[in-house]
Motif scaffolding. Sequence first.
Motif, PDB file in Angstrom:
ATOM      1  N   PHE A 172     -47.748 -46.676   7.625  1.00 41.35           N
ATOM      2  CA  PHE A 172     -47.334 -45.307   7.302  1.00 41.35           C
ATOM      3  C   PHE A 172     -46.071 -44.933   8.066  1.00 41.35           C
ATOM      4  O   PHE A 172     -45.132 -44.350   7.492  1.00 41.35           O
ATOM      5  N   GLN A 173     -45.999 -45.286   9.338  1.00 47.97           N
ATOM      6  CA  GLN A 173     -44.832 -44.952  10.136  1.00 47.97           C
ATOM      7  C   GLN A 173     -43.590 -45.701   9.641  1.00 47.97           C
ATOM      8  O   GLN A 173     -42.494 -45.132   9.603  1.00 47.97           O
ATOM      9  N   GLU A 174     -43.756 -46.936   9.242  1.00 46.59           N
ATOM     10  CA  GLU A 174     -42.622 -47.709   8.738  1.00 46.59           C
ATOM     11  C   GLU A 174     -42.093 -47.114   7.442  1.00 46.59           C
ATOM     12  O   GLU A 174     -40.873 -47.047   7.226  1.00 46.59           O
ATOM     13  N   ILE A 175     -42.998 -46.658   6.586  1.00 47.75           N
ATOM     14  CA  ILE A 175     -42.573 -46.030   5.332  1.00 47.75           C
ATOM     15  C   ILE A 175     -41.889 -44.698   5.608  1.00 47.75           C
ATOM     16  O   ILE A 175     -40.856 -44.370   5.000  1.00 47.75           O
ATOM     17  N   LEU A 176     -42.426 -43.919   6.539  1.00 49.30           N
ATOM     18  CA  LEU A 176     -41.812 -42.634   6.892  1.00 49.30           C
ATOM     19  C   LEU A 176     -40.395 -42.827   7.415  1.00 49.30           C
ATOM     20  O   LEU A 176     -39.464 -42.090   7.045  1.00 49.30           O
ATOM     21  N   GLU A 177     -40.208 -43.815   8.272  1.00 43.17           N
ATOM     22  CA  GLU A 177     -38.906 -44.027   8.895  1.00 43.17           C
ATOM     23  C   GLU A 177     -37.862 -44.574   7.935  1.00 43.17           C
ATOM     24  O   GLU A 177     -36.671 -44.293   8.081  1.00 43.17           O
ATOM     25  N   ASN A 178     -38.280 -45.338   6.944  1.00 45.02           N
ATOM     26  CA  ASN A 178     -37.314 -46.020   6.076  1.00 45.02           C
ATOM     27  C   ASN A 178     -37.250 -45.489   4.656  1.00 45.02           C
ATOM     28  O   ASN A 178     -36.269 -45.731   3.953  1.00 45.02           O
ATOM     29  N   VAL A 179     -38.271 -44.777   4.229  1.00 43.72           N
ATOM     30  CA  VAL A 179     -38.305 -44.241   2.858  1.00 43.72           C
ATOM     31  C   VAL A 179     -38.422 -42.722   2.866  1.00 43.72           C
ATOM     32  O   VAL A 179     -37.743 -42.032   2.115  1.00 43.72           O
ATOM     33  N   ARG A 183     -39.222 -39.343  -1.886  1.00 42.45           N
ATOM     34  CA  ARG A 183     -39.027 -40.231  -3.037  1.00 42.45           C
ATOM     35  C   ARG A 183     -40.012 -41.397  -2.971  1.00 42.45           C
ATOM     36  O   ARG A 183     -40.663 -41.622  -1.955  1.00 42.45           O
ATOM     37  N   ARG A 184     -40.084 -42.105  -4.073  1.00 38.96           N
ATOM     38  CA  ARG A 184     -40.951 -43.269  -4.125  1.00 38.96           C
ATOM     39  C   ARG A 184     -40.207 -44.491  -3.590  1.00 38.96           C
ATOM     40  O   ARG A 184     -38.998 -44.592  -3.732  1.00 38.96           O
ATOM     41  N   PRO A 185     -40.936 -45.444  -3.001  1.00 30.86           N
ATOM     42  CA  PRO A 185     -40.278 -46.680  -2.549  1.00 30.86           C
ATOM     43  C   PRO A 185     -39.859 -47.522  -3.740  1.00 30.86           C
ATOM     44  O   PRO A 185     -40.447 -47.441  -4.828  1.00 30.86           O
ATOM     45  N   SER A 186     -38.832 -48.302  -3.555  1.00 29.82           N
ATOM     46  CA  SER A 186     -38.344 -49.201  -4.604  1.00 29.82           C
ATOM     47  C   SER A 186     -38.187 -50.595  -4.018  1.00 29.82           C
ATOM     48  O   SER A 186     -38.332 -50.801  -2.809  1.00 29.82           O
ATOM     49  N   MET A 187     -37.841 -51.553  -4.879  1.00 29.43           N
ATOM     50  CA  MET A 187     -37.652 -52.917  -4.405  1.00 29.43           C
ATOM     51  C   MET A 187     -36.497 -53.011  -3.410  1.00 29.43           C
ATOM     52  O   MET A 187     -36.458 -53.921  -2.588  1.00 29.43           O
ATOM     53  N   LYS A 188     -35.572 -52.061  -3.468  1.00 31.01           N
ATOM     54  CA  LYS A 188     -34.449 -52.058  -2.529  1.00 31.01           C
ATOM     55  C   LYS A 188     -34.921 -51.810  -1.094  1.00 31.01           C
ATOM     56  O   LYS A 188     -34.222 -52.168  -0.139  1.00 31.01           O
ATOM     57  N   LYS A 292     -44.190 -53.340  -4.997  1.00 25.80           N
ATOM     58  CA  LYS A 292     -43.710 -52.009  -5.356  1.00 25.80           C
ATOM     59  C   LYS A 292     -44.875 -51.033  -5.507  1.00 25.80           C
ATOM     60  O   LYS A 292     -44.805 -49.900  -5.046  1.00 25.80           O
ATOM     61  N   THR A 293     -45.966 -51.501  -6.140  1.00 27.33           N
ATOM     62  CA  THR A 293     -47.103 -50.626  -6.376  1.00 27.33           C
ATOM     63  C   THR A 293     -47.837 -50.304  -5.085  1.00 27.33           C
ATOM     64  O   THR A 293     -48.185 -49.155  -4.817  1.00 27.33           O
ATOM     65  N   CYS A 294     -48.080 -51.345  -4.253  1.00 30.11           N
ATOM     66  CA  CYS A 294     -48.801 -51.120  -2.996  1.00 30.11           C
ATOM     67  C   CYS A 294     -48.021 -50.210  -2.061  1.00 30.11           C
ATOM     68  O   CYS A 294     -48.599 -49.331  -1.407  1.00 30.11           O
ATOM     69  N   ALA A 295     -46.713 -50.432  -1.961  1.00 30.55           N
ATOM     70  CA  ALA A 295     -45.905 -49.610  -1.067  1.00 30.55           C
ATOM     71  C   ALA A 295     -45.855 -48.177  -1.543  1.00 30.55           C
ATOM     72  O   ALA A 295     -45.890 -47.245  -0.755  1.00 30.55           O
TER      73      ALA A 295
END
Length: 295
Positions: A172-179, A183-188, A292-295
């Motif tokens: 969760f922290q990694e997603i917060l910091e980078n995404v 917005r939704r995460p993407s393959m980028k 993509k779906t899991c993230a």
Amino acid sequence: MAIQRGAHLVFPPDPLSFRSWGTPCPWTLIPGSCSRTSDRSGDIFSLYVFHKPLIVLNGYNVIKEAIVKNADVFSDRPHSFLTDFILKGKGVVGTSGDLWHEQRRFALNALPRVWSGKNHHGGKNTRGNCTWRTWLRLLLICSLGASETTSTTIRWALVYFLNYPDVQDRCFQEILENVGQSRRPSMKDRTNLPYVEATILETLRYADIAPIAVPHSVAQDVQFRGYTFPQGVTVILNLDSVLQDTDVWGDPQNFRPDRFLDDAGKIQKREEFIPFSLGSGRQSLATPHMYKTCA
């Protein structure tokens, strides 16, 4: 070792318990009990289903030698009710040889477009021996298989998050910091979320959702590692024996995503990571969609 033909015939050993059972449903036995049986009978042994022999391959080196180094010999599919009557000898699961290569190329080109929402135009309605109905069936089977794999992986990931809250917090922290949350995460974002990806990889390894690969076969009698593989015999790849191998993973009984990260915190490739199969082109078509779906 190169495969030899025409040598002395020696069939792989079969544990007495499997022969006496003649079990009609070996798939529930293979993942755990067959991995343990390989400790006693070696990495290659046989079992019987309705008094019909199957040959089970265990361990990364044995599976790789058969499916990668001798792919031309072990690339056939066995005849079964699934391949002959349901799939009618079509699709990447039910075909062999040139037809399999042609349908695989189509799947690899078409599925990413489907998952990304782009239109795909196949051009001609007929390619080689396949009609447009064949391609439609192939696309449907691959899409359903990938979707089921993804949904099953997500369910197991949720279970592990409940049991390992520290892993959930790091993801969760990694997603917060980078995404972020806007917005939704993407393959980028994939390269910026190494721990999330490592968690997905560890979920696939630990959950072992595909403990055996799609069965293979041989088109003619061959000798492999001192044993005879009769023409048309069903060959089972016990992936569980690799994903749960102590010699490979050290502590396979522990859920530990960090095993897929190097000292710099980047994803490190492990060739023994084969959650779906092994070989040129038989890797999962679901992995990018799953990330993509899991993230």
